[in-house]
Motif scaffolding. Structure first.
Motif, PDB file in Angstrom:
ATOM      1  N   GLU A  46       0.194   6.030   5.191  1.00 60.02           N
ATOM      2  CA  GLU A  46       1.532   6.111   4.238  1.00 60.02           C
ATOM      3  C   GLU A  46       1.485   7.401   3.370  1.00 60.02           C
ATOM      4  O   GLU A  46       0.334   7.590   2.764  1.00 60.02           O
ATOM      5  N   VAL A  47       2.392   8.218   3.221  1.00 61.27           N
ATOM      6  CA  VAL A  47       2.565   9.343   2.311  1.00 61.27           C
ATOM      7  C   VAL A  47       3.272   8.916   1.032  1.00 61.27           C
ATOM      8  O   VAL A  47       4.435   8.210   1.154  1.00 61.27           O
ATOM      9  N   ILE A  48       2.497   8.824  -0.058  1.00 64.18           N
ATOM     10  CA  ILE A  48       3.251   8.646  -1.256  1.00 64.18           C
ATOM     11  C   ILE A  48       4.257   9.718  -2.039  1.00 64.18           C
ATOM     12  O   ILE A  48       3.354  10.540  -2.693  1.00 64.18           O
ATOM     13  N   ASP A  49       5.184   9.913  -1.333  1.00 67.14           N
ATOM     14  CA  ASP A  49       6.019  10.957  -2.251  1.00 67.14           C
ATOM     15  C   ASP A  49       7.574  10.557  -2.571  1.00 67.14           C
ATOM     16  O   ASP A  49       7.845   9.288  -2.456  1.00 67.14           O
ATOM     17  N   GLN A  50       8.248  11.400  -2.600  1.00 67.88           N
ATOM     18  CA  GLN A  50       9.624  10.967  -2.988  1.00 67.88           C
ATOM     19  C   GLN A  50      10.555   9.917  -2.272  1.00 67.88           C
ATOM     20  O   GLN A  50      11.105   9.140  -2.496  1.00 67.88           O
ATOM     21  N   ALA A  51      10.197  10.279  -0.702  1.00 70.25           N
ATOM     22  CA  ALA A  51      10.901   9.328   0.248  1.00 70.25           C
ATOM     23  C   ALA A  51      10.236   7.891   0.203  1.00 70.25           C
ATOM     24  O   ALA A  51      11.105   7.236   0.510  1.00 70.25           O
ATOM     25  N   PHE A  52       8.885   7.759  -0.246  1.00 66.67           N
ATOM     26  CA  PHE A  52       8.372   6.432  -0.300  1.00 66.67           C
ATOM     27  C   PHE A  52       9.112   5.521  -1.386  1.00 66.67           C
ATOM     28  O   PHE A  52       9.386   4.540  -1.468  1.00 66.67           O
ATOM     29  N   PHE A  53       9.129   6.396  -2.402  1.00 67.28           N
ATOM     30  CA  PHE A  53       9.949   5.921  -3.721  1.00 67.28           C
ATOM     31  C   PHE A  53      11.286   5.494  -3.348  1.00 67.28           C
ATOM     32  O   PHE A  53      11.733   4.426  -3.751  1.00 67.28           O
ATOM     33  N   GLU A  54      11.922   6.346  -2.924  1.00 67.51           N
ATOM     34  CA  GLU A  54      13.419   6.206  -2.182  1.00 67.51           C
ATOM     35  C   GLU A  54      13.565   4.888  -1.571  1.00 67.51           C
ATOM     36  O   GLU A  54      14.524   4.024  -1.570  1.00 67.51           O
TER      37      GLU A  54
END
Length: 398
Positions: free
Chosen positions: A74-82
């Motif tokens: 899992e990559v914790i980036d903006q897409a994750f938060f979205e």
């Protein structure tokens, strides 16, 4: 994104992490790297270096970070938060479609997958609350994610965390259009004035929505009501709208009076027909006992911890004694709304406090209803501490 830092956890915690426990307690970690910084992405591993979970490092009174994913890749980036925010909002569609309720929680920390972060909706505006510097590290990404998945008029924030020993409790406008205050919101048809730009609290506690509704719809009609630790008088407003003959609101804070007058006024209630008293609740209880005052309903919703010039109150220790005093002021067959938001004890222990208080006063009682957090305050069964609210509505029989 920076590479995740592997953090070894003690064997005694391995099973709880595997079972879905989301908090990373300080004493679960074998050893922290000296150079670790707030917001660092960490991979929890067991004593054999097998991956357990991915999270972020952030000092909070409860621990040293929160788990964000069970997926190693899992990559914790903006897409994750979205993705997480969108999923949370979809679960609250019924609230967005209810014109009678325009204030509710759309993201509840670990219950929605990101511990240390809450987001509330107030009639088109969003309020983000950050509970650690670690999650605040992701502010830009989370704000952008929220803007992408909602039609937010504007976003405000509150920071509730310590930096270098200083506890920060402030708030600010973040982006979008600034709101005009007071911002009027609705809750089951009741209007409340809120201020997203004025101190740590906005003017109404959203987690008590269902309790206010039942007071209005079921218990208030024709009753005299004492609302202690009344804050801005939200329970008093609900009782008055439910047909209470008179409410008495008691709170130590000087501005509680003007705030309560405001809440009555925006609901077209004559505040002069009600008592609004700025006084230490403990002193008021002594006065009321001395004057032999009795009420049909007593609402007891103290903070988990409070300190005045003469009194220090800790819910885990002092709630039974406080309830004893409330019992003395309640009419026979009257109702007590006993509430606590203290996360250090559960409902079973809280009901034990009630039992102890009635034993001490020699009275009898009947439990009428129980409440915990409302449905928008999503919790997870693996983290029972997250379901902190306990409300028991009691009938005093003798």
């Amino acid at each position: 994104m920076n590479k995740a830092i592997p953090i070894k956890v003690k064997s005694t915690y391995t099973k709880s992490f595997q079972a879905g426990y989301p908090l990373i307690p300080e004493d679960s970690i074998v050893q922290l790297p000296k150079s670790i910084s707030e917001g660092a992405i960490i991979d929890l591993v067991d004593e054999r270096n097998a991956f357990l979970a991915k999270g972020y490092y952030g000092k909070q009174n409860k621990g040293r970070g929160w788990i964000l994913s069970r997926d190693l890749h899992e990559v914790i980036d903006q897409a994750f938060f979205e993705k997480q925010i969108k999923k949370a909002i979809e679960k609250r569609n019924t609230f967005f479609n209810d014109p009678e309720t325009t204030a509710f929680r759309i993201f509840n920390g670990e219950g929605d997958g990101i511990g240390g972060l809450t987001i509330d909706y107030f009639n088109g505006y969003y309020l983000i609350t950050w509970y650690s510097e670690g999650i605040f590290h992701y502010k830009d990404r989370i704000v952008q994610a929220l803007m992408h998945v909602t039609n937010a008029k504007g976003i405000y924030e509150k920071k509730r965390f310590a930096v270098k020993g200083t506890y920060i409790e402030d708030d600010d406008f973040v982006t979008g259009e600034q709101a005009s205050f007071p911002l009027i919101v609705k809750e089951n048809g009741i209007s409340f004035a809120v201020y997203l730009n004025d101190g740590a609290m906005v003017g109404v506690f959203l987690d008590q929505r269902n309790v206010r509704k039942v007071i209005r719809d079921k218990y208030a009609e024709g009753k005299t009501v004492l609302n202690t630790f009344s804050y801005t008088g939200a329970f008093s407003v609900a009782a008055a709208l439910g047909g209470a003959i008179k409410t008495t609101s008691v709170d130590l804070a000087n501005r509680s009076k003007s705030k309560t007058i405001e809440q009555f006024s925006i609901n077209s209630i004559d505040y002069e027909a009600h008592d609004i008293i700025v006084e230490d609740v403990f002193n008021y209880f002594k006065y009321a006992v001395r004057k032999q005052l009795l009420f049909d309903m007593v609402i007891l919703d103290p903070p988990s911890f409070a300190r005045s010039k003469k009194h220090t109150f800790s819910a885990g220790k002092d709630y039974p004694a406080l309830l004893e005093q409330a019992i003395q002021l309640t009419e026979k067959n009257g109702v007590i709304v006993a509430s606590s938001n203290c996360s250090t004890f559960n409902m079973t222990k809280f009901k034990g406090f009630i039992e102890r208080a009635f034993q001490a006063t020699g009275g009898k009682y009947k439990v009428l209803e129980e409440f915990s957090l409302p449905e928008d305050f999503k919790t997870m069964k693996e983290f029972k501490e997250g379901n902190y609210l306990k409300v028991v509505i009691i009938k005093k029989l003798s």
